[in-house]
Design a protein around this motif. Structure first.
Motif, PDB file in Angstrom:
ATOM      1  N   ASP A 297       0.833  -1.259  -0.099  1.00  0.00           N
ATOM      2  CA  ASP A 297      -0.166  -0.065   0.120  1.00  0.00           C
ATOM      3  C   ASP A 297       0.493   1.361  -0.005  1.00  0.00           C
ATOM      4  N   LEU A 298       1.604   1.109   0.890  1.00  0.00           N
ATOM      5  CA  LEU A 298       2.585   2.641   1.143  1.00  0.00           C
ATOM      6  C   LEU A 298       3.838   3.015   0.246  1.00  0.00           C
ATOM      7  N   ILE A 299       4.214   1.524  -1.204  1.00  0.00           N
ATOM      8  CA  ILE A 299       4.602   1.782  -2.497  1.00  0.00           C
ATOM      9  C   ILE A 299       3.693   2.186  -3.570  1.00  0.00           C
ATOM     10  N   GLY A 300       2.830   2.218  -3.146  1.00  0.00           N
ATOM     11  CA  GLY A 300       2.220   1.699  -4.143  1.00  0.00           C
ATOM     12  C   GLY A 300       1.729   3.821  -4.425  1.00  0.00           C
ATOM     13  N   TRP A 301       1.433   3.984  -3.051  1.00  0.00           N
ATOM     14  CA  TRP A 301       1.182   5.889  -2.537  1.00  0.00           C
ATOM     15  C   TRP A 301       2.330   6.481  -3.081  1.00  0.00           C
ATOM     16  N   ILE A 302       3.454   5.930  -2.683  1.00  0.00           N
ATOM     17  CA  ILE A 302       4.887   6.497  -3.195  1.00  0.00           C
ATOM     18  C   ILE A 302       4.835   6.493  -4.591  1.00  0.00           C
ATOM     19  N   LEU A 303       4.063   5.664  -5.590  1.00  0.00           N
ATOM     20  CA  LEU A 303       5.014   5.735  -6.764  1.00  0.00           C
ATOM     21  C   LEU A 303       3.796   6.176  -7.470  1.00  0.00           C
ATOM     22  N   ALA A 304       2.423   6.682  -6.595  1.00  0.00           N
ATOM     23  CA  ALA A 304       1.196   7.972  -7.378  1.00  0.00           C
ATOM     24  C   ALA A 304       1.637   8.605  -6.866  1.00  0.00           C
ATOM     25  N   ALA A 305       2.787   8.871  -5.995  1.00  0.00           N
ATOM     26  CA  ALA A 305       2.873  10.994  -5.702  1.00  0.00           C
ATOM     27  C   ALA A 305       4.034  10.757  -6.503  1.00  0.00           C
ATOM     28  N   VAL A 306       5.176  10.032  -6.704  1.00  0.00           N
ATOM     29  CA  VAL A 306       6.040  10.647  -8.089  1.00  0.00           C
ATOM     30  C   VAL A 306       5.913  10.573  -9.076  1.00  0.00           C
ATOM     31  N   GLY A 307       4.653  10.040  -9.493  1.00  0.00           N
ATOM     32  CA  GLY A 307       3.944   9.723 -10.932  1.00  0.00           C
ATOM     33  C   GLY A 307       3.816  11.204 -11.061  1.00  0.00           C
ATOM     34  N   VAL A 308       3.135  11.602  -9.887  1.00  0.00           N
ATOM     35  CA  VAL A 308       1.797  13.350 -10.596  1.00  0.00           C
ATOM     36  C   VAL A 308       3.021  14.567 -10.358  1.00  0.00           C
TER      37      VAL A 308
END
Length: 73
Positions: free
Chosen positions: A30-41
């Motif tokens: 979950d944390l890795i997913g949110w980090i990837l989404a934030a980096v993508g934004v």
């Protein structure tokens, strides 16, 4: 990072954060997913900002020297 790779990171991150229910020992998906989404934004915003500034500037046409005479005069 280009626009396509940023959208890809956002998609992969949101899939990991919201849709994957696998428990991996030592990893919080979950944390890795949110980090990837934030980096993508952040990458998407940076790509759009740089794409707006990269437009060429057209300089005014330079005058010839010496000025050409009008043949009518």
């Amino acid at each position: 990072m280009r626009i396509g790779s940023s959208i890809g990171l956002i998609a992969i991150g949101l899939i990991l954060a919201l849709a994957v229910n696998i428990d991996v020992e030592g990893l919080d998906l979950d944390l890795i997913g949110w980090i990837l989404a934030a980096v993508g934004v952040v990458g998407l915003l940076a790509s759009l900002t740089l794409a707006r500034r990269a437009r060429p500037v057209v300089a005014p046409r330079a005058e010839t020297y010496p000025p050409e005479r009008d043949p009518r005069y």
